[in-house]
Scaffold this active site. Structure first.
Site, PDB file in Angstrom:
ATOM      1  N   THR A 100       0.843  -1.198   0.000  1.00  0.00           N
ATOM      2  CA  THR A 100       0.000   0.000   0.000  1.00  0.00           C
ATOM      3  C   THR A 100       0.874   1.243   0.000  1.00  0.00           C
ATOM      4  OG1 THR A 100      -1.672  -1.177   1.255  1.00  0.00           O
ATOM      5  CG2 THR A 100      -1.844   1.218   1.208  1.00  0.00           C
ATOM      6  N   TRP A 133       2.548   1.608  -3.366  1.00  0.00           N
ATOM      7  CA  TRP A 133       1.611   1.992  -4.426  1.00  0.00           C
ATOM      8  C   TRP A 133       1.506   3.514  -4.526  1.00  0.00           C
ATOM      9  CZ3 TRP A 133      -3.015   4.747  -4.593  1.00  0.00           C
ATOM     10  CH2 TRP A 133      -3.721   4.640  -5.802  1.00  0.00           C
ATOM     11  N   HIS A 134       1.613   4.189  -3.390  1.00  0.00           N
ATOM     12  CA  HIS A 134       1.437   5.644  -3.394  1.00  0.00           C
ATOM     13  C   HIS A 134       2.610   6.372  -4.011  1.00  0.00           C
ATOM     14  CE1 HIS A 134      -1.827   4.708  -0.596  1.00  0.00           C
ATOM     15  NE2 HIS A 134      -2.344   5.840  -0.996  1.00  0.00           N
ATOM     16  N   GLY A 135       3.734   5.709  -4.150  1.00  0.00           N
ATOM     17  CA  GLY A 135       4.855   6.368  -4.791  1.00  0.00           C
ATOM     18  C   GLY A 135       6.122   5.573  -4.621  1.00  0.00           C
TER      19      GLY A 135
END
Lengths: 463, 363
Positions: free
Chosen positions: A316, A319-321
């Site tokens: 997670t 996934w954001h960066g």
């Protein structure tokens, strides 16, 4: 093209809806598909090829999978699709990060940097395709529909660039046939207006303050200013993302789609676990359904559960960066969730006040970990928040008073809008002229603001 | 009629938005047409505008649409004919200022009315009158530019040569600092407490004296810098302005406005030493990416500003040199947003001012 731009609202949208409504129902998917491609091409003229290629590969794999008899055949096609999707995501989003770390570990330049720009919305549409292919593999859905339906599902412009991550089974029926009433158009428009207001009137406004704090430099701010900055950013990211999701929902509804809800008053959560049930719901759902549960979820003993959680939260974060701070951020939530699960989660759920205070204390800190990519800068900021000042504090009480005077009301409005209040108000005023009036005011105020800023931060960054 | 009523009941919001949009669009479109007609007229009248400039009218218009819609579009529409190729008017203008200066400095600086009589050469080389100090420059190879707002001057002006003295902070007690957001940063972070700041983000040389943003302590009303300067006497005026108007008209117009400001400052504060700051540059990232807010444009403006200084009453400070990298851009590590310094770096600036003071005004 951003939803919150004059060009989108007054050029693209009217033109698109004109074509859409004029077209008889059987042609509407085509209009939506082509319109979405135009929408994407306007922002990303080159990588649209990548997206089309992904759609073709995934659709091909999905068709083969639907046709395959044995489990082995299905598995091959699933693997093919996943390798392609995750491979593309890795190359375009993570390769440079990976290369930098490998090089650092090796102590020499082992891998070259690609320096690729991140294709717009790749994280979102890749996940949508994965969810569709995975559902086909498991058998939750039987067929990926026609190519047009699949293509429309992946790149329908309301959710293309920033979610929500829609699952195929949620919209497959609507892709074939959807009922569109005047009432739906009206509701969609309401949601769109309110989402626009959230983005333009709240997020954009409060982002000025956060930019100001960044401009001052973290080493010079006092503890209260550091907290104000963190809270400002917490509001900014929420109203930005929530606004965008609302606009997506609204646009979807105006076309007859029911796009799932992405936020459910997250800042009123009582624990980190609860927060993630309310924040970016469709992403949490994706990781739960396609990573956590297939790994065994919580049914294989405490240790395995913890390992699964660890993996889910590391992913997670990632996934954001592509940066370490996102991984730290994700793993921070992993620690909180494990602690809550095993120790004080029950207590927080039962005692609302403690739960709220706990969330309000931790969420701004977590957002700082999210926002500040440079780990040493992050350390400086967290120290300032904790009251450990290494350098001279240049922005102290005097500036704080001024900030409170300039931004105090904005903080209050944001705080009010982050509670249940707007949701309840919306429900209470449904189908009344009050709501029409509010939406109208919000819409035109937003448009005025956008016009003033002309879709650039010049107004916000006046020198 | 019935249909309408039903539609109104079912989608009131949609109908309201469409209606307001219709009205606004009509209201906006008509003036636009008028303005376009006016612009065409202006272009037809302006025979002497060189071809490149008219060609860039469209480019400027596009920029204006992207950047600061109202301001720039109007400015361009109205002022295009003024954008002459080389800086003749500004030369004239600075000469006019010099004359005023010379005349005034000769005997009675208070007699500011002399400034109204340009072209009368009197003071200059007379008796013990101080000589004007011409600014010195770093020169570099000019680059070709294609902007309606600037040309590459090929020169970076240096701080006016003078025997500056080092002073303590009470020197600034009767000083006033005037400028935009970067001067406001100075106000907030430079550690000068017992002095006056009239600084506001977005301030430009065009509205500098008239923008009523200062709250007057006596009357409680909002007043302008002009009002304050007319009412109070200051010993030193520190001025830094010019970045916000980089995309508002060309350098000639900017120089003219700057000169007007300087003249008024001299008129209202004849005994004050005026320290004019160079417009601080922007970071390499912004310099490369921005067609308007870049360092070439800033150098062009700085060159124009430096020509308005005389080393007698008006001194030029190349403040840029404190913060620049090897290419004379604002060093990237000193700024977050490519324009403003981090708070902690303002101290360098204050130190520079402490070391560069004109102690006694030459008589």
């Amino acid at each position: 093209m951003l939803f919150s731009s004059i060009d989108f609202i007054f050029r693209f949208l009217p033109l698109f809806f004109l074509c859409y409504f004029v077209m008889p129902t059987y042609g509407r998917n085509a209009v939506l598909f082509l319109g979405s491609l135009v929408f994407y091409a306007l922002g990303e003229p080159f990588y649209i090829l990548l997206m089309l290629c992904s759609i073709l590969v995934n659709y091909g794999a999905a068709r083969r999978m639907a046709a395959a008899r044995g489990a082995a055949g299905r598995r091959v096609w699933l693997a093919a699709a996943l390798i392609f999707d995750l491979g593309a995501l890795f190359v375009f989003k993570y390769f440079d990060f990976f290369a930098a770390n490998v090089n650092a570990l090796a102590g020499r330049k082992l891998l070259p940097f690609l320096g690729l720009a991140l294709p717009l919305g790749i994280s979102f549409y890749t996940f949508q395709m994965i969810s569709c292919v995975a559902d086909l593999y498991v058998g939750t859905i039987a067929s990926p529909g026609t190519f047009l339906e699949f293509g429309t599902y992946v790149c329908m412009f309301p959710q293309l660039v920033a979610g929500p991550i829609v699952q195929y089974r949620e919209v497959s029926a609507q892709l074939k046939e959807r009922l569109l009433t005047a009432r739906q158009i009206e509701q969609g428009l309401e949601l769109f207006c309110l989402g626009l207001g959230s983005k333009v009137l709240l997020a954009n406004k409060i982002s000025i303050f956060w930019n100001q704090v960044q401009g001052i430099g973290f080493s010079s701010i006092s503890t209260p200013v550091a907290w104000m900055g963190a809270i400002a950013f917490s509001f900014e990211i929420y109203f930005d993302f929530w606004g965008y999701s609302l606009m997506a929902m609204g646009l979807g509804r105006m076309m007859g789609f029911s796009i799932p809800r992405n936020f459910n008053v997250p800042y009123m959560a009582r624990s980190a676990t609860d927060f993630w049930r309310r924040w970016h719901i469709t992403l949490g759902r994706f990781f739960r359904e396609y990573v956590y549960i297939p790994l065994g979820g919580n049914r294989r003993g405490g240790l395995r559960t913890t390992c699964n959680l660890f993996l889910v939260w590391a992913l997670t974060g990632l996934w954001h960066g592509a940066s370490w701070n996102f991984i730290v951020w994700g793993l921070g939530f992993f620690v909180l969730l494990v602690l809550e699960k095993n120790f004080y989660g029950r207590f927080l759920e039962r005692h609302a006040l403690f739960g709220h205070l706990y969330v309000w204390l931790l969420v701004p800190v977590s957002w700082m970990v999210f926002e500040i990519t440079d780990l040493s800068e992050l350390a400086v900021y967290l120290k300032q928040m904790a009251g450990i000042h290494a350098g001279e504090v240049m922005v102290g009480t005097e500036q704080l008073v001024r900030y409170l005077k300039d931004y105090g009301w904005l903080f209050l409005v944001c705080a009010l809008c982050a509670t249940w209040f707007p949701v309840r108000l919306y429900r209470a005023l449904k189908q009344t002229w009050w709501l029409v009036f509010i939406c109208l005011a919000v819409f035109w105020l937003s448009v005025y603001e956008l016009h003033q800023g002309a879709a650039n931060p010049f107004l916000y960054f006046r020198f | 009629m019935k249909k309408w009523k039903r539609a109104m009941r079912q989608c009131p919001l949609a109908i309201c938005i469409l209606c307001v949009w219709g009205v606004l669009a009509a209201g906006k479109y008509l003036p636009d047409l008028k303005q376009q007609a006016g612009q065409r007229q202006a272009q037809e009248n302006a025979q002497e505008v060189p071809e490149e400039l008219t060609a860039y009218g469209a480019y400027g218009g596009a920029l204006a649409a992207n950047r600061a819609p109202e301001l720039t579009r109007e400015e361009l529409a109205g002022k295009e004919p003024e954008l002459l190729p080389e800086g003749e008017p500004e030369e004239d203008a600075s000469a006019a200022l010099d004359d005023g200066e010379g005349a005034g400095a000769g005997e009675e600086p208070q007699e500011a009315s002399q400034e109204e009589v340009p072209g009368e050469k009197s003071g200059g080389a007379k008796g013990g009158a101080p000589e004007k100090v011409k600014p010195e420059y770093i020169t570099y190879d000019k680059k070709k530019t294609d902007s309606p707002y600037y040309t590459d001057p090929g020169k970076i002006p240096l701080t006016t040569e003078y025997d500056y003295v080092k002073v303590s902070d009470d020197y600034f007690d009767d000083a006033v600092f005037i400028g935009d957001s970067r001067m406001e940063g100075m106000e907030d972070y430079a550690g000068l407490h017992n002095t006056t700041f009239f600084a506001k983000p977005g301030l430009t040389v065009y509205d500098l004296l008239d923008d009523k943003f200062i709250k007057d302590a006596d009357s409680g009303k909002k007043v302008s810098i002009g009002d304050m300067l007319k009412r109070h006497t200051y010993g030193k005026i520190y001025l830094m302005v010019g970045i916000n108007e980089l995309g508002t008209g060309g350098t000639d117009r900017f120089a003219q406005a700057y000169q007007d400001v300087l003249q008024k400052l001299r008129k209202w504060q004849p005994d004050a030493v005026i320290y004019v700051h160079s417009i601080m540059g922007v970071s390499p990232a912004k310099d490369k990416s921005d067609p308007v807010f870049n360092n070439t444009n800033i150098r062009d403006k700085n060159y124009a500003i430096s020509k308005l200084t005389d080393g007698i009453h008006i001194f030029y400070f190349n403040i840029q040199q404190l913060f620049e990298d090897e290419n004379h851009a604002l060093a990237q590590e000193l700024t977050f947003d490519d324009v403003h310094l981090y708070a902690k770096h303002y101290a360098r600036w204050t130190d520079y001012l402490r070391e560069h003071a004109v102690e006694e005004k030459k008589q």
